[in-house]
Design a protein around this motif. Sequence first.
Motif, PDB file in Angstrom:
ATOM      1  N   SER A  99       0.816  -1.205   0.000  1.00 12.50           N
ATOM      2  CA  SER A  99       0.000   0.000   0.000  1.00 12.50           C
ATOM      3  C   SER A  99       0.856   1.264   0.000  1.00 12.50           C
ATOM      4  O   SER A  99       0.498   2.265  -0.588  1.00 12.50           O
ATOM      5  CB  SER A  99      -0.916   0.002   1.219  1.00 12.50           C
ATOM      6  OG  SER A  99      -0.128   0.066   2.392  1.00 12.50           O
ATOM      7  N   ASP A 123      -5.605  -1.447  -5.699  1.00 12.72           N
ATOM      8  CA  ASP A 123      -6.277  -0.265  -5.142  1.00 12.72           C
ATOM      9  C   ASP A 123      -5.706   1.010  -5.757  1.00 12.72           C
ATOM     10  O   ASP A 123      -4.566   1.376  -5.477  1.00 12.72           O
ATOM     11  CB  ASP A 123      -6.091  -0.254  -3.621  1.00 12.72           C
ATOM     12  CG  ASP A 123      -6.662   1.008  -2.981  1.00 12.72           C
ATOM     13  OD1 ASP A 123      -7.386   1.757  -3.676  1.00 12.72           O
ATOM     14  OD2 ASP A 123      -6.383   1.238  -1.793  1.00 12.72           O
ATOM     15  N   GLU A 144      -6.221   3.935  -5.023  1.00 11.95           N
ATOM     16  CA  GLU A 144      -5.999   4.973  -4.013  1.00 11.95           C
ATOM     17  C   GLU A 144      -4.765   4.690  -3.155  1.00 11.95           C
ATOM     18  O   GLU A 144      -4.449   5.458  -2.247  1.00 11.95           O
ATOM     19  CB  GLU A 144      -7.213   5.073  -3.073  1.00 11.95           C
ATOM     20  CG  GLU A 144      -8.550   5.333  -3.773  1.00 11.95           C
ATOM     21  CD  GLU A 144      -8.575   6.675  -4.455  1.00 11.95           C
ATOM     22  OE1 GLU A 144      -8.002   7.640  -3.926  1.00 11.95           O
ATOM     23  OE2 GLU A 144      -9.152   6.747  -5.575  1.00 11.95           O
TER      24      GLU A 144
END
Lengths: 306, 252
Positions: free
Chosen positions: A257, A278, A280
């Motif tokens: 992430s 993802d 984001e």
Amino acid sequence: MAVLLIADVTNDGLGFDATAKAVTAARALGDVTVLVMGPRAAAEEAATIEGVAKVLLAEDAALGHRLAEPAADLVVALAPGFTHVVAPATADAKNILPRVAALLDVMVISDVTAIRDAETFERPIYAGNALQTVQSSDRIKVLTIRTAGFDAAPRGGSAPIEAAPGVSDPGLSQWVEDRVAKSGRPELTSARVVVSGGRGIGSKEGFQIVEKLADRLGAAVGASRAAVDAGYAPNDWQVGQTGKVVAPDLYVALGISGAIQHLAGMKDSKTIVAINKDPEAPIFQVADYGLVADLFEAVPALTEKL
Amino acid sequence: MKVLVPVKRVIDYNVKVRVRSDGTGVDLANVKMSMNPFDEIAVEEAIRLKEAGLASEVVAVSVGVRQAQETLRTALAMGADRAILVVASEDVHQDIEPLAVAKILAAIAKEEQPGLILCGKQAIDNDMNATGQMLAALLGWGQATFASEIKVEGETATVVREVDGGLQAVSVRLPAVITVDLRLNEPRYASLPNIMKAKKKPLEEKTPADYGVDVAPRLRVIETREPPSRKAGVIAKSVDELVDMLKGAGVV
């Protein structure tokens, strides 16, 4: 000015890359004497690093496993002849040098990324989110060098080797055993390419797609803390504030992430590539090239096409 | 055996720090502060030693501003028995250097005579990774840094350390300083009743002068600035496009 540089010595001999990078940093400060606490072969290799004026060899059994107490005692005994005591910021140096500094009643300056002059140094704080320039008023400067920021000094030197003074083991601690993770891949902190996996990899078996891409690129394998904590990867693969700091030419982040603590260990890489499902994920804010995709389809396809 | 646990109040690890534009430091006004994550692990380990009957008392210590009281109350709520706060600064922006902290802790250790001192391996603000090693040096004790496993047996502790390339086990004679790494344990949360009880536990307040320690910094901070920011990247639409981009840029 004279610099005492503590060589990185591993069970396999001299840690050439870390030592040679620290030599590059140390040369800016004065004549470099390298202390090798280890076998003669490691000292002979250290002597070939360009810019090394002299090598001191300490072969004592007491220093065999680089325990902090006898190692620090030896460095402290040698220190009065030097203006700077320097080492690459490895786990060994982080263990030994603060002990040395306290015994000399001076501060230690950890993870130096730039040397402005003989007493002014730059280092990252807050997980690399700020850079601090500090000026030391201590009579001996004790510092560890973040090697990712320096090029390795080349081979080509032929420094003389002398015996270091003997040490007595204070007997405060004892080595029990090493549990070494064996790897045929390049060493993480010196690799030109690093491929890392995170929680998104999902399982230990899933890490094979990370390893296959790494092998295709001749890369070292890294991991985020989440992947290590979940047992997908061994702890010495961890890249980040609490793991290793790397700055390869190419860093490929898979299923990571991009937490602050991970970025602290890799955001000085020349090129960062991120694949994450993802869009984001904060990792895309530092990635030069990104791909929003399912890892288990994208990574094998990427491995095949490269 | 008494266990001493130094804890530090630092910016919460989830907060994105802001560097002041005039280069004087990081902005800590109105920012969430917490116990340094490594210190939580040290407190947890000390409490587990007590629960296992290996430690008789757990004393938490903090050196810094008066607000570090909150950090000590957290340690007390987790299970520490009492706390010592050394108020060494009036300004949250003044970070007391590891050498000065180690000197204060060494003086406290001489008074308290603990059998073991458990420290976090580094504080996430100054990232120094030095206080535990310095403290061991000043006391003339053995040290075991970056511990991911600690077994106390009689007069020694066997410690598995996280080192480059894997793990190393060492045994260290007690009293000793052990610094803890992330994988040692999972710190507990303080329950509400324990938070209430912690308010009644003793917290002694001291100053560096009580221990005869000068906290003047050895390192003068000349400037604190933002690291160079990376320029925005590009997002590929497919694996093929990503491969073309990487080849085009000459990175593979």
